[in-house]
Design a protein around this motif. Structure first.
Motif, short mmCIF file in Angstrom:
data_model
loop_
_atom_site.label_atom_id
_atom_site.label_comp_id
_atom_site.label_asym_id
_atom_site.label_seq_id
_atom_site.Cartn_x
_atom_site.Cartn_y
_atom_site.Cartn_z
N VAL A 149 0.45 -1.50 -0.38
CA VAL A 149 -0.19 -0.11 0.07
C VAL A 149 1.07 1.63 0.20
O VAL A 149 2.07 1.60 0.89
CB VAL A 149 -0.77 -0.11 1.21
CG1 VAL A 149 -2.19 1.48 1.20
CG2 VAL A 149 -1.95 -1.14 1.69
N ILE A 150 0.74 2.18 -0.74
CA ILE A 150 1.63 3.58 -1.25
C ILE A 150 0.27 4.16 -1.03
O ILE A 150 -0.66 4.17 -0.97
CB ILE A 150 1.73 3.34 -2.29
CG1 ILE A 150 1.23 3.76 -3.56
CG2 ILE A 150 2.90 1.82 -2.96
CD1 ILE A 150 1.38 3.62 -5.09
N ILE A 151 0.79 5.73 -0.44
CA ILE A 151 0.29 6.74 -0.26
C ILE A 151 1.17 8.17 -1.03
O ILE A 151 2.73 7.61 -1.21
CB ILE A 151 0.38 7.67 1.25
CG1 ILE A 151 1.70 7.75 2.42
CG2 ILE A 151 -0.55 6.47 2.38
CD1 ILE A 151 1.61 7.83 3.69
N GLY A 152 1.24 9.00 -0.75
CA GLY A 152 1.84 10.24 -0.90
C GLY A 152 1.87 10.44 -2.71
O GLY A 152 0.95 10.06 -3.52
N GLY A 153 2.78 11.56 -3.14
CA GLY A 153 2.79 12.21 -4.30
C GLY A 153 2.54 10.56 -5.48
O GLY A 153 2.78 10.92 -6.81
N GLY A 203 -8.01 4.75 0.07
CA GLY A 203 -9.38 4.81 -0.79
C GLY A 203 -9.09 6.63 -0.70
O GLY A 203 -8.71 7.34 0.50
N ARG A 204 -10.30 7.37 -1.07
CA ARG A 204 -10.15 8.30 -1.59
C ARG A 204 -10.24 9.60 -0.18
O ARG A 204 -9.64 10.16 -0.11
CB ARG A 204 -11.49 9.22 -2.11
CG ARG A 204 -11.02 11.10 -2.33
CD ARG A 204 -12.29 11.10 -3.84
NE ARG A 204 -12.33 12.38 -3.56
CZ ARG A 204 -11.53 13.55 -4.24
NH1 ARG A 204 -10.86 12.65 -4.75
NH2 ARG A 204 -12.35 14.28 -3.91
N LEU A 205 -11.28 8.77 0.35
CA LEU A 205 -11.34 10.35 1.97
C LEU A 205 -10.34 9.93 2.78
O LEU A 205 -8.94 10.66 3.57
CB LEU A 205 -12.73 9.57 2.56
CG LEU A 205 -12.81 10.53 3.90
CD1 LEU A 205 -13.30 12.25 3.48
CD2 LEU A 205 -13.93 10.03 4.66
N ASP A 206 -9.33 8.44 2.71
CA ASP A 206 -8.43 8.74 3.79
C ASP A 206 -7.10 9.16 3.33
O ASP A 206 -5.75 9.32 3.62
CB ASP A 206 -7.98 6.79 3.88
CG ASP A 206 -9.05 5.90 4.78
OD1 ASP A 206 -9.12 6.54 6.12
OD2 ASP A 206 -9.60 4.93 4.38
N LEU A 207 -7.35 8.96 1.37
CA LEU A 207 -5.89 9.51 0.89
C LEU A 207 -5.93 11.28 1.05
O LEU A 207 -4.77 11.69 1.45
CB LEU A 207 -6.28 9.42 -0.59
CG LEU A 207 -4.89 9.52 -1.22
CD1 LEU A 207 -3.79 8.84 -1.33
CD2 LEU A 207 -4.37 9.00 -2.95
N ALA A 261 -2.97 5.36 12.17
CA ALA A 261 -3.71 6.93 12.94
C ALA A 261 -5.03 7.24 12.17
O ALA A 261 -5.65 7.73 11.78
CB ALA A 261 -2.83 8.51 12.53
N LEU A 262 -4.64 6.48 11.10
CA LEU A 262 -5.88 5.76 10.35
C LEU A 262 -7.35 5.32 10.76
O LEU A 262 -6.85 4.76 11.84
CB LEU A 262 -5.32 5.60 9.13
CG LEU A 262 -4.66 5.82 8.29
CD1 LEU A 262 -3.99 5.04 6.63
CD2 LEU A 262 -5.05 6.96 7.24
N PRO A 263 -8.41 5.99 10.24
CA PRO A 263 -9.30 5.31 10.83
C PRO A 263 -9.22 3.76 10.91
O PRO A 263 -9.03 3.04 9.11
CB PRO A 263 -10.45 6.10 10.05
CG PRO A 263 -9.77 6.80 9.52
CD PRO A 263 -8.45 7.05 9.22
N SER A 264 -10.26 3.08 11.54
CA SER A 264 -10.43 1.92 11.13
C SER A 264 -11.26 1.29 9.67
O SER A 264 -11.98 2.39 9.28
CB SER A 264 -11.41 0.66 12.54
OG SER A 264 -12.36 1.56 12.67
N GLY A 265 -10.66 0.45 9.40
CA GLY A 265 -11.33 0.05 8.43
C GLY A 265 -10.53 0.01 7.00
O GLY A 265 -11.44 0.88 5.94
#
Length: 179
Positions: free
Chosen positions: A24-28, A112-116, A88-92
């Motif tokens: 799972v990746i995040i960021g730019g 997902g969009r909101l978590d991103l 820190a991310l919300p569960s799920g």
């Protein structure tokens, strides 16, 4: 690095070595792979899981090969530095993942969009350099309202909640939502 080109090249590199990798990746890099932005980024941030040793070594070797060809790629271009964000991310959050890249040896998902949005707006508040990415994501007023309580809880500094409200108000204004 250009996320699509770098990840595609690394995918072929891993195939040649009989290695595979899912993360799972995040960021730019995530935004680049999703087509939200087309800018270069310094690295590809792995949120989950911790990078296996074989993949760490392969990423460093790939960076050396790219650099030898004149394509500057930092040795730590693939890293799991932001892995603490999982706490820190919300569960799920794992249930809301989306595919960012699927190759022969690599499958990368992103939040997902909101978590991103949460991760990018938190980074904006924390580092102050993520405004262009936040604008490119174009969060709605409803999304910003939903993120705000979570964002305010991300730092124990008593000034943090007021600071995040100021950052969100500025973001709303820049997105044309007024204040």
């Amino acid at each position: 690095m250009r996320p699509k080109e770098t990840i595609s090249g690394f995918d072929a590199f891993l195939v040649e070595r009989g290695l595979s990798f899912e993360a799972v990746i995040i960021g730019g890099a995530a935004l680049g792979l999703l087509g939200v932005v087309s800018r270069q980024t310094r690295d590809c941030d792995i949120l989950h899981p911790k990078l296996p040793e074989a993949i760490q070594h392969a990423a460093k070797e790939y960076a050396r090969i790219c650099s030898d060809k004149g394509d500057v790629l930092a040795e730590d271009w693939l890293n799991d530095g932001p892995s603490l964000l999982t706490d820190a991310l919300p569960s799920g959050w794992k249930d809301r993942l989306q595919i960012a890249y699927k190759g022969e040896a690599i499958t990368l998902r992103c939040l997902g969009r909101l978590d991103l949005l949460r991760s990018k707006i938190f980074a904006l508040c924390d580092r102050g350099i993520d405004l262009p990415d936040c604008l490119a994501l174009a969060p709605t007023v409803a999304e910003l309202d939903e993120i705000q309580p979570w964002l305010e809880d991300q730092d124990a500094n008593p000034d943090w909640p007021a600071y995040t409200r100021t950052v969100l108000a500025d973001l709303r204004k820049r997105l044309g939502y007024g204040v």
